[in-house]
Design a protein around this motif. Structure first.
Motif, PDB file in Angstrom:
ATOM      1  N   LEU A   2       0.734  -1.052   0.212  1.00 37.68           N
ATOM      2  CA  LEU A   2       0.536  -0.355   0.324  1.00 37.68           C
ATOM      3  C   LEU A   2       1.077   1.282  -0.034  1.00 37.68           C
ATOM      4  CD1 LEU A   2      -3.094  -0.926   2.913  1.00 37.68           C
ATOM      5  CD2 LEU A   2      -3.487  -1.241   0.436  1.00 37.68           C
ATOM      6  N   PRO A   3       0.577   2.398  -0.426  1.00 38.89           N
ATOM      7  CA  PRO A   3       0.806   3.570  -0.645  1.00 38.89           C
ATOM      8  C   PRO A   3       1.669   3.976   1.261  1.00 38.89           C
ATOM      9  CG  PRO A   3      -1.360   4.034  -1.336  1.00 38.89           C
ATOM     10  CD  PRO A   3      -1.425   2.358  -1.241  1.00 38.89           C
ATOM     11  N   LEU A   9      -8.054   7.960   1.187  1.00 39.71           N
ATOM     12  CA  LEU A   9      -8.760   8.718  -0.012  1.00 39.71           C
ATOM     13  C   LEU A   9     -10.180   9.409   0.670  1.00 39.71           C
ATOM     14  CD1 LEU A   9      -7.068   7.099  -2.819  1.00 39.71           C
ATOM     15  CD2 LEU A   9      -6.335   7.934  -1.407  1.00 39.71           C
ATOM     16  N   LEU A  10     -10.175  10.708   1.332  1.00 39.62           N
ATOM     17  CA  LEU A  10     -11.501  11.347   1.326  1.00 39.62           C
ATOM     18  C   LEU A  10     -11.654  12.175  -0.254  1.00 39.62           C
ATOM     19  CD1 LEU A  10     -14.711  11.442   2.677  1.00 39.62           C
ATOM     20  CD2 LEU A  10     -12.566  12.428   4.274  1.00 39.62           C
ATOM     21  N   LEU A 118      -6.359   1.738  -7.463  1.00 40.78           N
ATOM     22  CA  LEU A 118      -7.012   3.430  -7.299  1.00 40.78           C
ATOM     23  C   LEU A 118      -6.464   3.891  -5.596  1.00 40.78           C
ATOM     24  CD1 LEU A 118     -10.783   3.732  -7.902  1.00 40.78           C
ATOM     25  CD2 LEU A 118      -8.616   4.489  -9.890  1.00 40.78           C
ATOM     26  N   HIS A 119      -6.267   2.805  -4.277  1.00 37.81           N
ATOM     27  CA  HIS A 119      -5.513   3.134  -3.540  1.00 37.81           C
ATOM     28  C   HIS A 119      -4.508   2.991  -3.442  1.00 37.81           C
ATOM     29  CE1 HIS A 119      -5.535   2.372   1.311  1.00 37.81           C
ATOM     30  NE2 HIS A 119      -5.468   3.323   1.243  1.00 37.81           N
ATOM     31  N   ARG A 120      -3.711   1.943  -3.819  1.00 39.36           N
ATOM     32  CA  ARG A 120      -2.538   1.722  -4.433  1.00 39.36           C
ATOM     33  C   ARG A 120      -2.001   3.324  -5.209  1.00 39.36           C
ATOM     34  NH1 ARG A 120      -0.697  -3.401  -2.458  1.00 39.36           N
ATOM     35  NH2 ARG A 120      -2.687  -4.921  -2.377  1.00 39.36           N
ATOM     36  N   SER A 121      -2.975   3.235  -6.032  1.00 40.78           N
ATOM     37  CA  SER A 121      -2.203   4.727  -6.544  1.00 40.78           C
ATOM     38  C   SER A 121      -2.337   6.205  -6.091  1.00 40.78           C
ATOM     39  CB  SER A 121      -2.446   4.145  -8.448  1.00 40.78           C
ATOM     40  OG  SER A 121      -3.418   5.142  -8.200  1.00 40.78           O
ATOM     41  N   GLN A 127      -9.863  11.062 -11.495  1.00 42.67           N
ATOM     42  CA  GLN A 127      -9.997   9.630 -12.287  1.00 42.67           C
ATOM     43  C   GLN A 127     -10.263   8.754 -11.277  1.00 42.67           C
ATOM     44  OE1 GLN A 127      -5.909   9.080 -11.087  1.00 42.67           O
ATOM     45  NE2 GLN A 127      -5.806   7.774 -12.123  1.00 42.67           N
ATOM     46  N   VAL A 128     -11.204   9.082  -9.830  1.00 37.13           N
ATOM     47  CA  VAL A 128     -11.747   8.006  -9.016  1.00 37.13           C
ATOM     48  C   VAL A 128     -13.654   8.716  -9.191  1.00 37.13           C
ATOM     49  CG1 VAL A 128     -12.708   8.132  -6.393  1.00 37.13           C
ATOM     50  CG2 VAL A 128      -9.870   8.443  -6.971  1.00 37.13           C
TER      51      VAL A 128
END
Length: 259
Positions: A2-3, A9-10, A118-121, A127-128
């Motif tokens: 994970l990052p 992300l919110l 999306l989470h990892r990047s 994009q979301v």
């Protein structure tokens, strides 16, 4: 892996609100907005109306009281549009229903993988939002059988126009040309929650958006009409289902955006 720099992300848009990250405690929810929940790492355990639903994806209507236990898994949570069009689209794609919970999205495995990417990047808001649009309305056509009620659209607009002021229901009804009982009935029918509950939900949105734009939590909550931090914290927990500190207390761990 994970990052390291961003674990949550919110992203807040006027139409939808999106959370992607781990949940360290169960959500205790009194639903103020319909939402889609997709687990990235394991099953969700949802408790509603004295029943347990175990699933990987769920569509939860506004007005439902429930608990969501992710067992500390990462989840994608999308609070859907207030007028119900997103919900109407997604409802037809859920496999089952139990205790008011719709679950089993038709392409949940694909969704979980995409949310994981999306989470990892630490994906950018654009994009979301594009992914959510393609998920909710892949054909970009109007929802069959769905129509907006212009009177409720107007009521929501009046509430948003002066979020820090408690405009009375009498005032709202007069502006729309409805009796108070009819406005109360119609708002609940179309939005799924009472006017007061929607006003609280929108104030949470405005507060979080203020934090995203650089205000302190105290400043943002006051500007949105909360009397003090305790009032904000209680409302946040009762509607969002978690303590505000879970989301907002560690800015180095969160990518926060509001539009």
């Amino acid at each position: 892996m994970l990052p390291i720099d961003v674990s949550v992300l919110l992203y807040l848009w006027d139409k939808r609100t999106f959370y992607l990250g781990p949940l360290e405690e169960p959500l205790q929810l009194s639903q103020a907005a319909a939402m889609l929940v997709v687990s990235l790492d394991g099953p969700l355990h949802i408790y509603s109306q004295q029943s347990e639903v175990v699933c990987r994806s769920a569509l939860l209507p506004a007005g439902l009281e429930l608990s969501v236990d992710t067992r500390q898994a990462r989840v994608a949570v999308c609070y859907l549009d207030v007028f119900g069009e997103d919900f109407a689209r997604l409802a037809t794609r859920m496999a089952e229903e139990q205790a008011g919970v719709l679950f089993g999205l038709d392409n949940e495995a694909v969704c979980a993988r995409h949310f994981d990417e999306l989470h990892r990047s630490s994906a950018a808001p654009a994009q979301v939002y594009a992914w959510l649009d393609s998920l909710i309305n892949p054909q970009q056509i109007p929802a069959a059988g769905f129509s907006l009620d212009p009177r409720i659209v107007r009521a929501v607009s009046l509430i948003k126009d002066d979020v820090s002021c408690n405009q009375s229901i009498d005032y709202l009804a007069a502006q729309i040309g409805l009796s108070v009982p009819r406005l109360i009935q119609l708002f609940r029918q179309k939005v799924g929650i009472p006017i007061r509950r929607y006003r609280q939900w929108h104030r949470l949105f405005v507060t979080t958006a203020g934090v995203a734009r650089g205000l302190t939590l105290t400043e943002a909550a006051a500007a949105a009409g909360f009397t003090d931090s305790a009032h904000f914290s209680h409302t946040f927990r009762s509607i969002v289902g978690m303590k505000p500190s879970t989301v907002l207390a560690h800015p180095q761990r969160i990518r926060l955006f509001a539009e």
